[in-house]
Design an enzyme around this catalytic site. Structure first.
Site, PDB file in Angstrom:
ATOM      1  N   LYS A 188       0.878  -1.008  -0.113  1.00  0.00           N
ATOM      2  CA  LYS A 188      -0.068  -0.022   0.114  1.00  0.00           C
ATOM      3  C   LYS A 188       0.939   1.411   0.112  1.00  0.00           C
ATOM      4  O   LYS A 188       1.690   1.408   0.899  1.00  0.00           O
ATOM      5  CB  LYS A 188      -0.791  -0.179   1.250  1.00  0.00           C
ATOM      6  CG  LYS A 188      -1.728  -1.251   1.250  1.00  0.00           C
ATOM      7  CD  LYS A 188      -2.720  -1.274   2.337  1.00  0.00           C
ATOM      8  CE  LYS A 188      -2.020  -1.568   3.753  1.00  0.00           C
ATOM      9  NZ  LYS A 188      -2.862  -1.575   4.868  1.00  0.00           N
ATOM     10  N   THR A 221      -8.714   9.465   8.867  1.00  0.00           N
ATOM     11  CA  THR A 221      -8.432   8.069   8.409  1.00  0.00           C
ATOM     12  C   THR A 221      -8.301   7.174   9.267  1.00  0.00           C
ATOM     13  O   THR A 221      -7.562   6.052   8.855  1.00  0.00           O
ATOM     14  CB  THR A 221      -7.146   8.276   7.186  1.00  0.00           C
ATOM     15  OG1 THR A 221      -6.040   8.822   8.368  1.00  0.00           O
ATOM     16  CG2 THR A 221      -7.395   9.459   6.298  1.00  0.00           C
ATOM     17  N   GLY A 223      -8.616   3.762  10.865  1.00  0.00           N
ATOM     18  CA  GLY A 223      -8.885   2.446  10.320  1.00  0.00           C
ATOM     19  C   GLY A 223      -8.844   1.997   9.098  1.00  0.00           C
ATOM     20  O   GLY A 223      -9.486   0.990   8.648  1.00  0.00           O
ATOM     21  N   THR A 224      -8.038   2.908   8.461  1.00  0.00           N
ATOM     22  CA  THR A 224      -7.833   2.659   6.722  1.00  0.00           C
ATOM     23  C   THR A 224      -7.159   1.128   6.504  1.00  0.00           C
ATOM     24  O   THR A 224      -7.992   0.409   5.742  1.00  0.00           O
ATOM     25  CB  THR A 224      -7.004   3.617   6.177  1.00  0.00           C
ATOM     26  OG1 THR A 224      -7.471   4.918   6.638  1.00  0.00           O
ATOM     27  CG2 THR A 224      -7.038   3.571   4.638  1.00  0.00           C
ATOM     28  N   GLY A 225      -6.128   0.800   7.365  1.00  0.00           N
ATOM     29  CA  GLY A 225      -5.783  -0.674   6.987  1.00  0.00           C
ATOM     30  C   GLY A 225      -6.625  -1.766   7.267  1.00  0.00           C
ATOM     31  O   GLY A 225      -6.849  -2.498   6.618  1.00  0.00           O
ATOM     32  N   CYS A 226      -7.322  -1.488   8.473  1.00  0.00           N
ATOM     33  CA  CYS A 226      -8.265  -2.555   8.873  1.00  0.00           C
ATOM     34  C   CYS A 226      -9.298  -2.776   7.971  1.00  0.00           C
ATOM     35  O   CYS A 226      -9.655  -3.631   7.455  1.00  0.00           O
ATOM     36  CB  CYS A 226      -8.684  -2.453  10.062  1.00  0.00           C
ATOM     37  SG  CYS A 226      -7.447  -2.189  11.594  1.00  0.00           S
TER      38      CYS A 226
END
Length: 277
Positions: A188, A221, A223-226
């Site tokens: 990412k 932002t 919690g973006t990765g989860c």
């Protein structure tokens, strides 16, 4: 047919299991995963690995659950309900990471389902979520069990030592992550500096798939990765192949970031229900 009979005959939605920590503020972790799965039409189930006291300002405490409790949650779900995809997030320690890797490789119920590993090590606020001693267990035992690994650039550096400074470095990062044994690596590039687009690279070592989306200036932002990892697991459970599932997951998380909202005095969450609104 009565309503009760119709409900009994209705096929269940795709079933996705998240193995991760709890975020009491509701923006990341188990809470973000389950919201994402519901928004995408999947039935979310959970194995809680740790409990955090967390809000928009940061993580104020974390308590790991006993390995026996983690194993019991996992077996209770897979032995009775079954799963069509698994997503892992915060695993906190070497002991928990090793136990989860063992469950993923040793359980016949999950042996042939896609496993999405989000190698969570640090929170959005910079708080550590993985013991340093657990990194080697992630490399040697968890990553080989993964269908796809979804590190951000900081996690790439922690796992491989590679510092990504430009788009061309994403290839190098993907090769380094794939060397640990996952089938796919999704690198990412959202943290790349001075870029108008959020660029991600999916690779299996032979084929590359590039994904681009406009970069939004919204600071909320959390919690973006989860959210991306659980969206990817949901789309895989719904039957999409890996490249298509990544594209759909990126579209969903891009909209969630654009709609992220202020909550508390710090960094607010992405909006998991943005499509419904």
């Amino acid at each position: 047919m009565t309503a009760a009979e119709a409900a009994a005959d209705r096929r269940p939605p795709a079933r996705v299991l998240t193995v991760a920590g709890s975020d009491s503020g509701g923006g990341a972790g188990i809470q973000a995963d389950l919201k994402t799965m519901l928004a995408l039409g999947a039935h979310g189930m959970s194995v809680v690995t740790a409990v955090t006291a967390q809000n928009s300002l940061g993580v104020h405490g974390a308590w790991e659950l006993p390995v026996e409790a983690i194993r019991a949650q996992f077996q209770a779900v897979v032995d009775d309900i079954g799963v069509q995809a698994v997503k892992t997030g915060m695993l906190s320690s070497a002991a928990v990471t090793a136990a989860v890797a063992e469950l993923l490789t040793g359980s016949a119920a999950v042996r042939n389902v896609p496993v999405v590993v989000d190698p969570v090590a640090v929170s959005k606020h910079g708080d550590p979520l993985l013991d340093p001693g657990a990194l080697e267990v992630v490399r040697s035992r968890l990553l080989p069990a993964a269908t796809v690994v979804t590190p951000n650039l900081d996690e790439v550096t922690q796992l491989t030592g590679i510092v990504v400074t430009g788009e061309a470095d994403l290839r190098t990062a993907a090769r380094a992550v794939l060397a640990y044994g996952p089938r796919w690596a999704l690198i990412k590039g959202g943290h790349l500096p001075d870029t108008a687009e959020a660029v991600d690279l999916l690779s299996d070592g032979e084929h590359e798939h590039w994904y681009r989306a406009p970069r939004h200036g919204n600071r909320h932002t959390h919690g973006t990765g989860c959210t991306l990892a659980s969206a990817l697991a949901s789309y895989l459970a719904l039957g999409h192949d890996m490249p298509a599932a990544v594209g759909l997951a990126k579209d969903y998380v891009t909209g969630a970031v654009a709609a992220g909202f202020a909550l508390g005095a710090g960094i607010g969450p992405v909006d998991h229900g943005w499509r419904q609104r």
